[in-house]
Structures are given as C-alpha cells and as structure tokens.
Design an enzyme around this catalytic site. Structure first.
Site, short mmCIF file in Angstrom:
data_model
loop_
_atom_site.label_atom_id
_atom_site.label_comp_id
_atom_site.label_asym_id
_atom_site.label_seq_id
_atom_site.Cartn_x
_atom_site.Cartn_y
_atom_site.Cartn_z
CB SER A 40 -0.58 1.65 -11.88
OG SER A 40 -1.61 2.17 -13.21
CG HIS B 268 0.08 -6.42 2.07
ND1 HIS B 268 -0.31 -5.03 2.46
CD2 HIS B 268 -0.60 -6.36 0.96
CE1 HIS B 268 -1.09 -4.62 2.14
NE2 HIS B 268 -1.30 -5.32 0.52
CB CYS C 221 -0.14 2.97 -16.57
SG CYS C 221 -1.42 2.03 -16.10
#
Lengths: 141, 141
Positions: A91, A96, A111
């Site tokens: 995944s 940020h 996953c």
C-alpha cells in the site's frame, strides 16, 4: 522513550448509503489492511524541513520495517516543508511536514502483516522524537 | 445518485503520551487539512482492474476538483489491481483497488479548502458508482 503501546482501536466509520439504499454491513470480508494515521507534535524543525534530511529517514524506516518499496517521491516546499510518499507493494506511506509548527502528518497503510505498520510507526517515533503525538488505527477494507 | 451528504465528523483520535508524559491537547493550532477516508464497495471490476482505466479517472477528478497535481504514480498489480497516488500541492490522493472484491480504498487529504476534498470525493462516487460505501473525515493537524 517509553515503549509504544500500539493497540487495535475500532474507529466508528460512518456508513453512508448512496443510490440503492443498501448498506453492506455487517460484512463477511475481513479487512484488507491496517492504516495508522498519526500526528507528531513538537518535532525538531531541523529534522523535517528539507528533503535531504527526511528522505533517508523514511527510506531506512521502510527497509527496516520489511516493507516492499516500489517507488518514492519527495517534494520540497519553500522555504521549508516536505511531502514524501512511498508506494509499497503493501500500500503506501505518506508524510507531510510543517516545520513552522513542528508537525508531521503521517500515514502508514499496509496490507499484509500489521506488525510491519506498527514497526514502521515505532521507528518514525524514534527518529523524529515528537514531544507528543496522537494516532489512530483503522482496519481498511 | 442521491446527493452526497458530506458532513464534518469528529473522530476520536486516541492521544498517546510518549517520553515526556505531556499531552498537547487541547491544542490552539487549527487543523491543517481535511482527510477523507473511504471504502467503496460493489464497484464494477471493469472500472478498477487496470491502470489504463483508473489513471484517466483519477487525473480528471484531481483537475475537476481544482487540486494542484505535482506528480502521479500508478502501479499495475497482476493479474489485476491498481495503486494510484497523486501528490498534490495540497497533500495527496491515494487509492488501492481490489477488483476481486469490488473494493476501492480511497484517501483524499487536502490542506486548504475542504470543499475541494469533498468535491473530489463526490466525483469518485460518480465515476466508480459503488453499490455502497463508508467514509469518515478527519481533521488533520
């Protein structure tokens, strides 16, 4: 740093019914993955201002957590601030940074083995050493 | 499709206290952005199996929602399944598709105008036409 207690937490996803009025819950399919969503506060701005400092931290964490990196992208904001995204076979990881607030928005979505996401999260806490943080875990799927 | 009701929802982020025992809440800083996290169910596998079909949908939604695309990356899984990530000036959009389950894991994280995230979400629902979905909204920061 005190050992991280990463315990499963159920978050009340709101179920919304579109067009056909059918809700799909309760579902029989198991979750496809674990998504850890975290805000790190009080992070030293020197650690999170520039891609040159953030990239090696993220890349090493992905490797140490045993995740499978497909592609990474880092963007330098000016005068400071970084967005980093690592696309994984499992995944993705994204962050940020807001050096002016000492803030990191962190997402770890995997996953497969949930322990890998938890390991990565622990490593982020070790490397960025936030004064405090909040996080939640979502079972995705 | 019935008009989407995208209402703010507070999700109980768990506050965890590391090393110094200090919690940072209540905080004075406003949220930096809105993160819509959604699972779309019952999506036609023909829409979400291949990059060639997913990429134009995602790219057009980013544009229509008025988001600022910096970079995109799409990965084709075999025999089917797509990961797509769009790095935005406003944060990111990501999706992971599971054609075998008719499932899309969707994340829309924007800093700035929350209406852009909500617009993007509405457009994803229009294009992928899920039989049902669930979603939550987090105030990040």
């Amino acid at each position: 740093m005190k050992a991280l207690q990463v315990m499963p937490q159920m978050v009340p996803f709101r179920t919304t019914s579109p067009a056909n009025g059918k809700h799909r819950f309760p579902r029989e399919m198991p979750p496809v993955g674990l998504h850890i969503i975290a805000e790190l506060y009080g992070v030293d701005p020197a650690l999170i201002s520039y891609v040159k400092d953030v990239e090696p931290v993220v890349e090493s964490i992905v490797e140490e957590a045993g995740l499978t990196r497909l592609q990474s992208y880092y963007h330098q904001f000016h005068p400071h601030g970084v967005t980093g995204i690592v696309l994984l076979a499992e995944s993705h990881v994204s962050l940020h940074t807001w050096p002016e607030h000492g803030l990191v928005n962190l997402d770890i979505f995997t996953c497969g083995d949930p322990a890998q996401a938890q390991k990565a999260f622990e490593l982020f806490l070790e490397r960025f050493r936030p004064a405090s943080y909040r996080h939640l875990q979502l079972e995705r799927g």
